[in-house]
Design a protein around this motif. Structure first.
Motif, PDB file in Angstrom:
ATOM      1  N   VAL A 222       6.760 -14.806  68.532  1.00  0.00           N
ATOM      2  CA  VAL A 222       5.375 -15.146  68.880  1.00  0.00           C
ATOM      3  C   VAL A 222       5.206 -16.665  68.967  1.00  0.00           C
ATOM      4  CG1 VAL A 222       2.975 -15.083  68.050  1.00  0.00           C
ATOM      5  CG2 VAL A 222       4.398 -13.015  67.958  1.00  0.00           C
ATOM      6  N   TRP A 223       5.672 -17.405  67.944  1.00  0.00           N
ATOM      7  CA  TRP A 223       5.560 -18.869  67.976  1.00  0.00           C
ATOM      8  C   TRP A 223       6.155 -19.434  69.251  1.00  0.00           C
ATOM      9  CZ3 TRP A 223       7.442 -19.392  62.270  1.00  0.00           C
ATOM     10  CH2 TRP A 223       6.322 -19.537  61.410  1.00  0.00           C
ATOM     11  N   SER A 224       7.320 -18.892  69.635  1.00  0.00           N
ATOM     12  CA  SER A 224       8.054 -19.445  70.782  1.00  0.00           C
ATOM     13  C   SER A 224       7.509 -18.909  72.109  1.00  0.00           C
ATOM     14  CB  SER A 224       9.539 -19.115  70.663  1.00  0.00           C
ATOM     15  OG  SER A 224       9.763 -17.746  70.959  1.00  0.00           O
ATOM     16  N   ASN A 225       6.490 -18.070  72.036  1.00  0.00           N
ATOM     17  CA  ASN A 225       5.881 -17.492  73.249  1.00  0.00           C
ATOM     18  C   ASN A 225       6.951 -16.806  74.107  1.00  0.00           C
ATOM     19  OD1 ASN A 225       3.531 -16.937  74.699  1.00  0.00           O
ATOM     20  ND2 ASN A 225       3.723 -18.752  76.001  1.00  0.00           N
ATOM     21  N   ASP A 226       7.830 -16.076  73.426  1.00  0.00           N
ATOM     22  CA  ASP A 226       8.909 -15.297  74.064  1.00  0.00           C
ATOM     23  C   ASP A 226      10.088 -16.126  74.558  1.00  0.00           C
ATOM     24  OD1 ASP A 226       7.570 -12.928  73.561  1.00  0.00           O
ATOM     25  OD2 ASP A 226       6.883 -12.640  75.622  1.00  0.00           O
ATOM     26  N   ARG A 227      10.115 -17.435  74.253  1.00  0.00           N
ATOM     27  CA  ARG A 227      11.341 -18.199  74.556  1.00  0.00           C
ATOM     28  C   ARG A 227      12.488 -17.577  73.753  1.00  0.00           C
ATOM     29  NH1 ARG A 227      13.101 -23.190  76.159  1.00  0.00           N
ATOM     30  NH2 ARG A 227      14.845 -24.112  75.030  1.00  0.00           N
ATOM     31  N   TYR A 228      12.199 -17.238  72.505  1.00  0.00           N
ATOM     32  CA  TYR A 228      13.163 -16.526  71.663  1.00  0.00           C
ATOM     33  C   TYR A 228      12.688 -15.090  71.491  1.00  0.00           C
ATOM     34  CZ  TYR A 228      14.281 -21.355  70.244  1.00  0.00           C
ATOM     35  OH  TYR A 228      14.598 -22.689  70.214  1.00  0.00           O
ATOM     36  N   ARG A 229      13.636 -14.171  71.432  1.00  0.00           N
ATOM     37  CA  ARG A 229      13.286 -12.771  71.244  1.00  0.00           C
ATOM     38  C   ARG A 229      13.817 -12.262  69.914  1.00  0.00           C
ATOM     39  NH1 ARG A 229      10.345  -9.807  75.129  1.00  0.00           N
ATOM     40  NH2 ARG A 229      10.142 -11.157  76.921  1.00  0.00           N
ATOM     41  N   ALA A 230      12.993 -11.525  69.205  1.00  0.00           N
ATOM     42  CA  ALA A 230      13.461 -10.838  67.997  1.00  0.00           C
ATOM     43  C   ALA A 230      14.366  -9.704  68.481  1.00  0.00           C
ATOM     44  CB  ALA A 230      12.279 -10.289  67.223  1.00  0.00           C
ATOM     45  N   ALA A 231      15.633  -9.786  68.145  1.00  0.00           N
ATOM     46  CA  ALA A 231      16.588  -8.818  68.695  1.00  0.00           C
ATOM     47  C   ALA A 231      16.493  -7.476  67.968  1.00  0.00           C
ATOM     48  CB  ALA A 231      18.008  -9.360  68.588  1.00  0.00           C
ATOM     49  N   LEU A 232      16.641  -6.423  68.742  1.00  0.00           N
ATOM     50  CA  LEU A 232      16.721  -5.075  68.155  1.00  0.00           C
ATOM     51  C   LEU A 232      18.052  -4.960  67.435  1.00  0.00           C
ATOM     52  CD1 LEU A 232      15.791  -2.304  70.744  1.00  0.00           C
ATOM     53  CD2 LEU A 232      14.655  -2.799  68.573  1.00  0.00           C
ATOM     54  N   HIS A 233      18.026  -4.370  66.261  1.00  0.00           N
ATOM     55  CA  HIS A 233      19.289  -4.134  65.557  1.00  0.00           C
ATOM     56  C   HIS A 233      19.203  -2.845  64.764  1.00  0.00           C
ATOM     57  CE1 HIS A 233      16.720  -6.632  62.965  1.00  0.00           C
ATOM     58  NE2 HIS A 233      17.314  -6.082  61.918  1.00  0.00           N
ATOM     59  N   ARG A 234      20.356  -2.364  64.323  1.00  0.00           N
ATOM     60  CA  ARG A 234      20.426  -1.106  63.588  1.00  0.00           C
ATOM     61  C   ARG A 234      21.677  -1.119  62.724  1.00  0.00           C
ATOM     62  NH1 ARG A 234      22.470   2.869  68.585  1.00  0.00           N
ATOM     63  NH2 ARG A 234      24.633   2.152  68.532  1.00  0.00           N
ATOM     64  N   VAL A 235      21.758  -0.194  61.793  1.00  0.00           N
ATOM     65  CA  VAL A 235      22.955  -0.065  60.959  1.00  0.00           C
ATOM     66  C   VAL A 235      23.449   1.364  61.095  1.00  0.00           C
ATOM     67  CG1 VAL A 235      23.890  -0.181  58.612  1.00  0.00           C
ATOM     68  CG2 VAL A 235      22.138  -1.825  59.332  1.00  0.00           C
ATOM     69  N   THR A 236      24.718   1.517  61.490  1.00  0.00           N
ATOM     70  CA  THR A 236      25.276   2.858  61.638  1.00  0.00           C
ATOM     71  C   THR A 236      25.510   3.465  60.248  1.00  0.00           C
ATOM     72  OG1 THR A 236      27.476   1.897  61.784  1.00  0.00           O
ATOM     73  CG2 THR A 236      26.373   2.375  63.861  1.00  0.00           C
ATOM     74  N   ALA A 237      25.577   4.773  60.186  1.00  0.00           N
ATOM     75  CA  ALA A 237      25.826   5.442  58.910  1.00  0.00           C
ATOM     76  C   ALA A 237      27.217   5.054  58.396  1.00  0.00           C
ATOM     77  CB  ALA A 237      25.737   6.955  59.105  1.00  0.00           C
ATOM     78  N   SER A 238      27.359   4.891  57.079  1.00  0.00           N
ATOM     79  CA  SER A 238      28.677   4.587  56.503  1.00  0.00           C
ATOM     80  C   SER A 238      29.496   5.870  56.486  1.00  0.00           C
ATOM     81  CB  SER A 238      28.527   4.070  55.070  1.00  0.00           C
ATOM     82  OG  SER A 238      27.754   2.890  55.048  1.00  0.00           O
ATOM     83  N   VAL A 239      30.635   5.859  57.173  1.00  0.00           N
ATOM     84  CA  VAL A 239      31.441   7.076  57.208  1.00  0.00           C
ATOM     85  C   VAL A 239      32.622   7.036  56.253  1.00  0.00           C
ATOM     86  CG1 VAL A 239      30.830   8.008  59.476  1.00  0.00           C
ATOM     87  CG2 VAL A 239      32.555   6.225  59.323  1.00  0.00           C
ATOM     88  N   ALA A 240      33.263   5.867  56.099  1.00  0.00           N
ATOM     89  CA  ALA A 240      34.461   5.802  55.261  1.00  0.00           C
ATOM     90  C   ALA A 240      34.150   5.263  53.868  1.00  0.00           C
ATOM     91  CB  ALA A 240      35.509   4.923  55.935  1.00  0.00           C
ATOM     92  N   LYS A 241      33.445   4.141  53.843  1.00  0.00           N
ATOM     93  CA  LYS A 241      33.157   3.471  52.568  1.00  0.00           C
ATOM     94  C   LYS A 241      31.682   3.142  52.507  1.00  0.00           C
ATOM     95  CE  LYS A 241      37.362   0.883  51.482  1.00  0.00           C
ATOM     96  NZ  LYS A 241      37.884  -0.480  51.341  1.00  0.00           N
ATOM     97  N   PRO A 242      31.136   3.052  51.305  1.00  0.00           N
ATOM     98  CA  PRO A 242      29.738   2.605  51.230  1.00  0.00           C
ATOM     99  C   PRO A 242      29.630   1.152  51.694  1.00  0.00           C
ATOM    100  CG  PRO A 242      30.693   2.771  49.033  1.00  0.00           C
ATOM    101  CD  PRO A 242      31.714   3.313  49.987  1.00  0.00           C
ATOM    102  N   ARG A 243      28.438   0.755  52.093  1.00  0.00           N
ATOM    103  CA  ARG A 243      28.224  -0.610  52.552  1.00  0.00           C
ATOM    104  C   ARG A 243      27.066  -1.217  51.761  1.00  0.00           C
ATOM    105  NH1 ARG A 243      24.995  -2.988  56.640  1.00  0.00           N
ATOM    106  NH2 ARG A 243      25.930  -4.919  57.407  1.00  0.00           N
ATOM    107  N   PHE A 244      27.183  -2.503  51.456  1.00  0.00           N
ATOM    108  CA  PHE A 244      26.136  -3.230  50.741  1.00  0.00           C
ATOM    109  C   PHE A 244      25.721  -4.430  51.580  1.00  0.00           C
ATOM    110  CE2 PHE A 244      28.649  -1.061  47.575  1.00  0.00           C
ATOM    111  CZ  PHE A 244      27.719  -0.578  46.663  1.00  0.00           C
ATOM    112  N   SER A 245      24.430  -4.712  51.616  1.00  0.00           N
ATOM    113  CA  SER A 245      23.974  -5.911  52.316  1.00  0.00           C
ATOM    114  C   SER A 245      22.713  -6.408  51.631  1.00  0.00           C
ATOM    115  CB  SER A 245      23.692  -5.607  53.792  1.00  0.00           C
ATOM    116  OG  SER A 245      22.523  -4.836  53.902  1.00  0.00           O
ATOM    117  N   ALA A 246      22.399  -7.670  51.879  1.00  0.00           N
ATOM    118  CA  ALA A 246      21.217  -8.266  51.250  1.00  0.00           C
ATOM    119  C   ALA A 246      20.484  -9.154  52.244  1.00  0.00           C
ATOM    120  CB  ALA A 246      21.617  -9.070  50.021  1.00  0.00           C
ATOM    121  N   PRO A 247      19.449  -8.641  52.906  1.00  0.00           N
ATOM    122  CA  PRO A 247      18.627  -9.496  53.756  1.00  0.00           C
ATOM    123  C   PRO A 247      17.552 -10.224  52.948  1.00  0.00           C
ATOM    124  CG  PRO A 247      18.071  -7.163  54.114  1.00  0.00           C
ATOM    125  CD  PRO A 247      19.076  -7.214  52.997  1.00  0.00           C
TER     126      PRO A 247
END
Ligand code: OGA
Ligand code: NI
Length: 304
Positions: A222-247
């Protein structure tokens, strides 16, 4: 699937115009980048990794004992809905208390957890201000312009994510979304899983031990008036090992209002958003985490 193509920005060189240009390009073309030389102490990082593993290994009763509620958003949760769909993850949120309902909650029996979470959060805050000043400069404003929305009581918070091993037929770790705040600084472990959408395809965000992942949120868009875009992202299901993250979600004061900055508006490109109240937007967005209340609020709803 493309890998390794997310831009890398060297934070130690942000005073150089070439690095500022790289940052601008990363924000414009991806909305996602990795930062190296980010200044967060390696001990703070490894303490946080250890804290995440310790916390989520607790028995469910101990975690549920510090569940977040509709009044207090800080604590444990495992029923989050993104895009009105149940995510395959458990979370712990830590944010500022307000002397009333909002108050951090801490698990019993983990003596080093609290310190690790607080120290790491504090380091993220410093880094976030540094990146915000660089973005402010890149938008043609004074370095301190955007930080005025944060003040002494910004609403940033740290989230710990645990993605247990699950059958992919159960869906995603986190369904595709953009982050509602200004910037997100993400620490991920060595398990891949985060993907960003660009030019019609999903790209893996390769885990790098020496880097944090940064992404542009709705507010910067919004600040950038669409010069920058908030990118779509996702996290796939953990199939082999658990995953940890910290946003770390870097978010303004609830009383702040945001709108396109003057330097990104002209006759050819008028303001694309009307002013948005962060407090109101956030209330509407989080209400949807608890129950399917219909379509989730998006910044697109504020488009002119
Ligand atoms: C989020 C998110 C990514 C990750 O929590 O908003 O996008 O890798 N997390 O956990
Ligand atoms: Ni996200």
């Amino acid at each position: 699937m493309n890998t390794n193509s997310i831009p890398v920005v060297d934070v130690a060189r942000l005073a150089h115009s070439t690095t500022l240009e790289e940052l601008d390009e990363a924000c414009r073309s991806w909305g996602f980048f990795q930062v190296t030389n980010h200044g967060i102490d390696t001990a703070a990082v490894s303490n946080l990794h250890a804290a995440m593993r310790e916390f989520f290994a607790l028995p469910m009763d101990a975690k549920r004992a510090i569940s977040r509620t509709q009044g207090n958003p800080w604590g444990f949760y495992d029923r989050e809905l993104t895009k009105n769909t149940l995510d395959q993850k458990q979370i712990f949120d830590y944010g500022p208390g307000d002397g009333q309902l909002r108050a951090p909650q801490w698990p019993a029996g983990l003596p080093t957890f609290r310190r690790a979470v607080i120290d790491y959060t504090r380091s993220c805050e410093k880094l976030a201000y540094k990146l915000l000043a660089a973005i402010s400069t890149n938008l043609g404003m004074a370095p301190g312009y955007l930080s005025r929305a944060f003040g002494s009581s910004h609403s940033s918070f740290l989230r710990l994510n645990y993605y247990p091993v699950t059958d992919p037929s159960n869906g995603f770790g986190v369904h595709h979304h953009t982050d509602a705040g200004a910037l997100t600084l993400l620490l991920q472990d060595e398990q891949a899983g985060l993907e960003v959408f660009r030019n019609g395809a999903w790209h893996l965000v390769e885990p790098r031990r020496d880097a944090l992942v940064v992404n542009v949120g709705d507010i910067v868009q919004v600040w950038s008036n669409d010069r920058y875009r908030a990118a779509l992202h996702r996290v796939t299901a953990s199939v082999a090992k658990p995953r940890f993250s910290a946003p770390y979600f870097f978010c303004p004061d609830y009383r702040a209002t945001y709108e396109p900055v003057p330097t990104e508006i002209d006759g050819a490109r008028p303001a694309r958003y009307r002013p948005i109240s962060w407090g109101e937007f956030y209330r509407l967005r989080t209400a949807g985490d608890y129950a399917d209340l219909g379509e989730e609020v998006q910044i697109g709803h504020y488009r002119i």
